[in-house]
Design a protein around this motif. Structure first.
Motif, PDB file in Angstrom:
ATOM      1  N   GLY A   1      23.740  -0.394 -10.704  1.00 53.62           N
ATOM      2  CA  GLY A   1      24.064   0.828 -11.327  1.00 53.62           C
ATOM      3  C   GLY A   1      23.722   0.751 -12.639  1.00 53.62           C
ATOM      4  N   LEU A   2      23.968  -0.303 -13.262  1.00 52.74           N
ATOM      5  CA  LEU A   2      23.783  -0.388 -14.569  1.00 52.74           C
ATOM      6  C   LEU A   2      22.475  -0.166 -15.212  1.00 52.74           C
ATOM      7  CD1 LEU A   2      26.262  -3.416 -15.468  1.00 52.74           C
ATOM      8  CD2 LEU A   2      26.691  -1.193 -16.012  1.00 52.74           C
ATOM      9  N   CYS A   3      21.406  -0.480 -14.265  1.00 50.52           N
ATOM     10  CA  CYS A   3      20.205  -0.362 -14.850  1.00 50.52           C
ATOM     11  C   CYS A   3      19.067   0.383 -13.751  1.00 50.52           C
ATOM     12  CB  CYS A   3      19.501  -1.742 -15.119  1.00 50.52           C
ATOM     13  SG  CYS A   3      20.075  -2.807 -16.390  1.00 50.52           S
ATOM     14  N   ASN A   4      19.509   0.190 -12.525  1.00 48.39           N
ATOM     15  CA  ASN A   4      18.454   0.581 -11.552  1.00 48.39           C
ATOM     16  C   ASN A   4      18.660   2.088 -11.048  1.00 48.39           C
ATOM     17  OD1 ASN A   4      16.592   0.942  -9.268  1.00 48.39           O
ATOM     18  ND2 ASN A   4      18.093  -0.073  -7.599  1.00 48.39           N
ATOM     19  N   ASN A   5      19.735   2.346 -10.391  1.00 47.51           N
ATOM     20  CA  ASN A   5      19.899   3.880 -10.115  1.00 47.51           C
ATOM     21  C   ASN A   5      21.589   4.002  -9.706  1.00 47.51           C
ATOM     22  OD1 ASN A   5      20.124   2.648  -7.279  1.00 47.51           O
ATOM     23  ND2 ASN A   5      19.210   4.361  -6.423  1.00 47.51           N
ATOM     24  N   HIS A   6      21.862   5.142  -9.675  1.00 48.78           N
ATOM     25  CA  HIS A   6      23.272   5.400  -9.445  1.00 48.78           C
ATOM     26  C   HIS A   6      23.622   6.785  -8.813  1.00 48.78           C
ATOM     27  CE1 HIS A   6      27.726   5.679  -9.731  1.00 48.78           C
ATOM     28  NE2 HIS A   6      27.936   4.280  -9.683  1.00 48.78           N
ATOM     29  N   PRO A   7      23.118   7.278  -7.668  1.00 49.90           N
ATOM     30  CA  PRO A   7      23.383   8.771  -7.357  1.00 49.90           C
ATOM     31  C   PRO A   7      24.534   9.246  -6.994  1.00 49.90           C
ATOM     32  CG  PRO A   7      22.307   7.204  -5.471  1.00 49.90           C
ATOM     33  CD  PRO A   7      22.641   6.261  -6.785  1.00 49.90           C
ATOM     34  N   GLY A   8      25.309   9.550  -8.238  1.00 48.68           N
ATOM     35  CA  GLY A   8      26.480   9.965  -8.119  1.00 48.68           C
ATOM     36  C   GLY A   8      27.859   8.825  -7.935  1.00 48.68           C
ATOM     37  N   ASN A   9      28.644   8.916  -7.148  1.00 49.40           N
ATOM     38  CA  ASN A   9      29.488   7.928  -7.091  1.00 49.40           C
ATOM     39  C   ASN A   9      29.357   6.979  -5.894  1.00 49.40           C
ATOM     40  OD1 ASN A   9      30.570   9.748  -5.353  1.00 49.40           O
ATOM     41  ND2 ASN A   9      32.916   9.476  -5.603  1.00 49.40           N
ATOM     42  N   ARG A  10      28.053   6.740  -5.633  1.00 52.06           N
ATOM     43  CA  ARG A  10      27.783   6.409  -4.346  1.00 52.06           C
ATOM     44  C   ARG A  10      27.083   4.920  -4.361  1.00 52.06           C
ATOM     45  NH1 ARG A  10      31.200   9.508  -1.842  1.00 52.06           N
ATOM     46  NH2 ARG A  10      30.687  11.611  -2.627  1.00 52.06           N
ATOM     47  N   GLY A  11      27.535   4.185  -5.283  1.00 50.67           N
ATOM     48  CA  GLY A  11      26.934   2.704  -5.629  1.00 50.67           C
ATOM     49  C   GLY A  11      27.033   1.854  -4.159  1.00 50.67           C
ATOM     50  N   GLY A  12      27.910   2.071  -3.288  1.00 54.85           N
ATOM     51  CA  GLY A  12      28.209   1.093  -2.301  1.00 54.85           C
ATOM     52  C   GLY A  12      27.037   0.912  -1.240  1.00 54.85           C
ATOM     53  N   MET A  13      26.202   1.945  -1.188  1.00 58.88           N
ATOM     54  CA  MET A  13      25.103   2.221  -0.396  1.00 58.88           C
ATOM     55  C   MET A  13      24.086   1.016  -0.938  1.00 58.88           C
ATOM     56  SD  MET A  13      23.137   3.015   2.145  1.00 58.88           S
ATOM     57  CE  MET A  13      23.697   4.832   2.885  1.00 58.88           C
ATOM     58  N   THR A  14      23.501   1.137  -2.213  1.00 52.39           N
ATOM     59  CA  THR A  14      22.799   0.456  -2.676  1.00 52.39           C
ATOM     60  C   THR A  14      23.192  -1.014  -2.556  1.00 52.39           C
ATOM     61  OG1 THR A  14      23.566   0.981  -4.832  1.00 52.39           O
ATOM     62  CG2 THR A  14      21.826   2.263  -4.019  1.00 52.39           C
TER      63      THR A  14
END
Length: 384
Positions: free
Chosen positions: A323-336
């Motif tokens: 999430g710091l550099c790639n992506n963070h679609p909302g508060n849903r970082g657990g999926m990635t």
């Protein structure tokens, strides 16, 4: 072994002003099913969280053209999708379904959302009358945790910066990452202060996008084209205000990690790769401590000097840039986090960051806010 992750997909877009959230859900579904070598007709379980539009699974099952016999709409913020993997595995073991589809999608970047805006979980929330008058924003709540950790244990901004540095080392190899430029500790600590002591580069990106997972019965996974990844252990926990006994230096991962390791029958020292939810650098540091990778208070020293960089450090983390550099679609970082852990176990991560002979990985998600109340979920995954 209850179940296997047979399909994964991460949406390549980071900004989607021309797509609806439902459309993004459909596109990630198609990607994950294609990755697994399955079709919509094979899916008999569907899982989604609060990002799903309409009436959650009721709307999405109809929109996606699915015919299912089991649904789950558990909502725990950024830990939701790690919880869903655990729930899917349990549902499969209980015979409720054979092929579970989990989808995520969001458009916070197109909608102008950011962590500096006031956080409002609804006027009817039992805590609203006590907290909303103070106008809590996400970044402020995490900054409190960082400041307290610094006070208690002597953690420094330079140590936190090493987490961003490690993420940037990995993101440079990810063509889809929003931030691919290498940064230094100096770059991080000299970036603008957002909420003391968190600088701009201590904060995650905000993106559109999404992802999907396909979880199946092991017998089905053995017939598919991708290497099998077993769900070995899981844990879930919630931490709140504890009746006023507040300690901002630890999280519910202390409980979710304990349970996941116990079910899997492994120890932190056995883990070769970790996907850690990284809304902010302090989020990573606290989770690493609570999961047992180092003692409480020793996180600053543990992450320093490149210890999280693949091929260089002792514990490679977030090799997609996170999430710091790639992506963070909302508060849903657990999926990635789950997606990249599966890539590592399959040997499909970028060659520059692939962990050699990766057989055991951990994915951890945090939902809500460390500074108030949050959920935590941990998965231990194994290459079959």
């Amino acid at each position: 072994m209850k179940a296997c992750i047979a399909g994964i997909f991460e949406h390549p877009t980071r900004k989607a002003p021309d797509k609806s959230v439902a459309q993004l859900h459909a596109e990630v579904m198609n990607g994950a099913l294609s990755d697994a070598g399955l079709t919509k007709k094979d899916v008999d379980g569907y899982f989604c969280a609060g990002d799903a539009p309409g009436l959650g699974p009721l709307s999405m099952v109809d929109y996606l053209g699915l015919k299912v016999r089991h649904v789950d709409s558990t909502e725990t913020g950024g830990s939701s999708y790690i919880v869903h993997v655990a729930h899917a595995a349990a549902a499969i073991a209980a015979g409720y379904c054979n092929v579970a589809l989990i989808t995520l999608a969001g458009r916070p970047r197109s909608e102008g959302s950011s962590g500096t805006q006031l956080r409002n979980y609804g006027a009817n929330a039992p805590d609203a009358a006590f907290e909303q008058p103070y106008n809590p924003a996400t970044v402020n709540m995490y900054a409190m945790c960082a400041m307290r950790h610094m006070y208690e244990f002597g953690t420094t901004s330079e140590q936190l910066a090493w987490i961003k540095v490690a993420a940037s080392h990995h993101a440079q190899h990810n063509a889809s990452a929003m931030l691919r430029e290498l940064v230094t500790v100096k770059d991080v600590v000299e970036s603008p202060m957002i909420a003391d002591p968190l600088h701009r580069l201590d904060c995650c990106v905000v993106s559109d996008g999404g992802g999907a997972l396909v979880v199946t019965r092991p017998e089905i996974a053995r017939t598919l084209k991708k290497p099998m990844v077993n769900v070995l252990g899981s844990g879930q926990a919630v931490k709140g205000q504890n009746g006023g006994k507040i300690d901002l230096t630890w999280s519910a991962s202390a409980w979710s990690g304990r349970d996941a390791f116990a079910e899997a029958g492994v120890k932190p020292a056995d883990i070769q790769y970790v996907s850690i939810y990284d809304s902010f650098t302090i989020t990573v540091l606290i989770q690493l401590e609570d999961l047992g990778f180092c003692d409480k208070g020793a996180g600053g020293r543990f992450v320093a000097d490149g210890n999280l960089i693949s091929g260089r450090g002792r514990l490679p983390f977030n090799t997609d840039g996170g999430g710091l550099c790639n992506n963070h679609p909302g508060n849903r970082g657990g999926m990635t986090k789950v997606i990249e852990a599966v890539r590592q176990l399959r040997g499909e991560a970028h060659p520059a960051v692939q962990v050699k002979n990766c057989a055991l990985a951990l994915a951890n998600g945090t939902g809500g806010q460390l500074g108030s109340r949050h959920g935590s979920a941990t998965l231990i995954l194994e290459r079959a």
